[in-house]
Design a protein around this motif. Structure first.
Motif, PDB file in Angstrom:
ATOM      1  N   ALA A  34     -47.349  42.109   1.037  1.00 13.75           N
ATOM      2  CA  ALA A  34     -47.827  41.241   2.112  1.00 13.75           C
ATOM      3  C   ALA A  34     -46.930  41.327   3.343  1.00 13.75           C
ATOM      4  O   ALA A  34     -45.728  41.516   3.239  1.00 13.75           O
ATOM      5  N   VAL A  35     -47.555  41.140   4.511  1.00 12.33           N
ATOM      6  CA  VAL A  35     -46.865  41.077   5.802  1.00 12.33           C
ATOM      7  C   VAL A  35     -46.705  39.606   6.163  1.00 12.33           C
ATOM      8  O   VAL A  35     -47.616  38.801   5.918  1.00 12.33           O
ATOM      9  N   ALA A  36     -45.577  39.214   6.748  1.00 11.87           N
ATOM     10  CA  ALA A  36     -45.354  37.817   7.132  1.00 11.87           C
ATOM     11  C   ALA A  36     -46.388  37.389   8.169  1.00 11.87           C
ATOM     12  O   ALA A  36     -46.631  38.089   9.149  1.00 11.87           O
ATOM     13  N   LEU A  37     -47.016  36.235   7.937  1.00 11.95           N
ATOM     14  CA  LEU A  37     -48.014  35.691   8.845  1.00 11.95           C
ATOM     15  C   LEU A  37     -47.342  34.697   9.770  1.00 11.95           C
ATOM     16  O   LEU A  37     -46.603  33.820   9.325  1.00 11.95           O
ATOM     17  N   SER A  38     -47.602  34.818  11.070  1.00 13.58           N
ATOM     18  CA  SER A  38     -47.050  33.903  12.068  1.00 13.58           C
ATOM     19  C   SER A  38     -48.073  32.833  12.402  1.00 13.58           C
ATOM     20  O   SER A  38     -49.273  33.039  12.258  1.00 13.58           O
ATOM     21  N   TRP A  39     -47.601  31.685  12.867  1.00 12.34           N
ATOM     22  CA  TRP A  39     -48.497  30.629  13.337  1.00 12.34           C
ATOM     23  C   TRP A  39     -49.174  31.110  14.597  1.00 12.34           C
ATOM     24  O   TRP A  39     -48.594  31.827  15.397  1.00 12.34           O
ATOM     25  N   GLY A  40     -50.419  30.749  14.782  1.00  8.06           N
ATOM     26  CA  GLY A  40     -51.195  31.199  15.934  1.00  8.06           C
ATOM     27  C   GLY A  40     -52.140  32.312  15.526  1.00  8.06           C
ATOM     28  O   GLY A  40     -52.504  32.447  14.366  1.00  8.06           O
ATOM     29  N   ASP A  41     -52.527  33.127  16.514  1.00 11.04           N
ATOM     30  CA  ASP A  41     -53.501  34.196  16.276  1.00 11.04           C
ATOM     31  C   ASP A  41     -52.834  35.522  15.932  1.00 11.04           C
ATOM     32  O   ASP A  41     -51.858  35.910  16.562  1.00 11.04           O
ATOM     33  N   THR A  42     -53.392  36.195  14.950  1.00  6.14           N
ATOM     34  CA  THR A  42     -53.002  37.556  14.579  1.00  6.14           C
ATOM     35  C   THR A  42     -54.257  38.405  14.666  1.00  6.14           C
ATOM     36  O   THR A  42     -55.250  38.110  14.007  1.00  6.14           O
ATOM     37  N   ARG A  43     -54.215  39.438  15.482  1.00  6.89           N
ATOM     38  CA  ARG A  43     -55.365  40.346  15.597  1.00  6.89           C
ATOM     39  C   ARG A  43     -55.091  41.601  14.784  1.00  6.89           C
ATOM     40  O   ARG A  43     -54.002  42.153  14.843  1.00  6.89           O
ATOM     41  N   ALA A  44     -56.091  42.015  14.025  1.00  6.22           N
ATOM     42  CA  ALA A  44     -55.935  43.192  13.165  1.00  6.22           C
ATOM     43  C   ALA A  44     -57.290  43.844  12.975  1.00  6.22           C
ATOM     44  O   ALA A  44     -58.313  43.348  13.454  1.00  6.22           O
ATOM     45  N   GLU A  45     -57.291  44.949  12.251  1.00  2.43           N
ATOM     46  CA  GLU A  45     -58.531  45.659  11.980  1.00  2.43           C
ATOM     47  C   GLU A  45     -58.480  46.241  10.575  1.00  2.43           C
ATOM     48  O   GLU A  45     -57.475  46.824  10.170  1.00  2.43           O
ATOM     49  N   LEU A  46     -59.565  46.076   9.845  1.00  4.07           N
ATOM     50  CA  LEU A  46     -59.705  46.720   8.542  1.00  4.07           C
ATOM     51  C   LEU A  46     -60.321  48.087   8.777  1.00  4.07           C
ATOM     52  O   LEU A  46     -61.337  48.208   9.465  1.00  4.07           O
ATOM     53  N   THR A  47     -59.683  49.114   8.230  1.00  5.21           N
ATOM     54  CA  THR A  47     -60.180  50.488   8.380  1.00  5.21           C
ATOM     55  C   THR A  47     -60.298  51.131   7.006  1.00  5.21           C
ATOM     56  O   THR A  47     -59.776  50.619   6.017  1.00  5.21           O
ATOM     57  N   ALA A  48     -60.953  52.261   6.967  1.00  3.66           N
ATOM     58  CA  ALA A  48     -61.142  52.985   5.707  1.00  3.66           C
ATOM     59  C   ALA A  48     -59.809  53.361   5.064  1.00  3.66           C
ATOM     60  O   ALA A  48     -59.742  53.564   3.851  1.00  3.66           O
TER      61      ALA A  48
END
Length: 184
Positions: A34-48
């Motif tokens: 797992a990657v540390a999650l910060s408070w607020g918005d995290t933008r990411a993308e699921l890819t193949a």
């Protein structure tokens, strides 16, 4: 639909997602740490190229440290995929939500941490191999949000007609012994 399993006190949101105890453990996966999650918005993308669960769902894992009693709202929004959030934590906490909002494929969970420790969040999809961008929001909620429900008492409220901050519905909280049956 939301599935919840917790060992002690319960806070809940009455709204558009149904809650019931989880009947099985979360599926095993080949996901990286797992990657540390910060408070607020995290933008990411699921890819193949992302890891996938044994069910073939693309997934990203995050972790967040919470203190016992801390209220949290996690929301996964996307116009590209049918989002699903899975949270596991200390004291046997397991929450799995898909489609928390009417008319959308966004997911959300709101809970009170039953114990201090590391909570694991899996941002994934309801369907197999669905790539796409998403925004994951992590928010601390104040203790003043929600009304206390006394066991055996009657409470009346109305659900918001339009989504407010986070998700439509009303927060309520009550305390009961682990294993007690409560009808709402």
């Amino acid at each position: 639909m939301t599935h919840v399993r917790a060992a002690s006190a319960l806070s809940l949101l009455l709204g558009c997602a149904a809650a019931r105890p989880a009947l099985r453990s979360p599926a095993a996966s080949t996901e990286p740490p797992a990657v540390a999650l910060s408070w607020g918005d995290t933008r990411a993308e699921l890819t193949a190229s992302d890891a996938s669960t044994d069910e073939g769902r693309l997934a990203r894992r995050y972790a967040i440290e919470l203190s016992e009693g801390e209220r949290v709202r996690l929301v996964m929004r996307s116009t590209a995929l049918d989002s699903r959030l899975v949270v596991d934590g200390p004291a046997g906490l397991h929450i799995d939500n898909d489609d928390a909002f009417p008319g959308s494929n966004d997911s959300a969970v709101m809970f009170v941490a039953p114990a201090t420790g590391r909570y694991s969040l899996r941002a994934t999809t309801a369907g197999r191999a669905q790539p796409g961008a998403f925004t994951l929001r992590a928010e601390r909620l104040t203790a003043s949000e929600g009304a206390s429900l006394a066991l055996g008492a009657t409470a009346e409220s109305a659900l918001d007609a339009t989504p407010g901050e986070g998700m439509p519905g009303r927060w309520f909280h009550f305390e009961a012994r682990a294993g007690a049956r409560v009808r709402l």
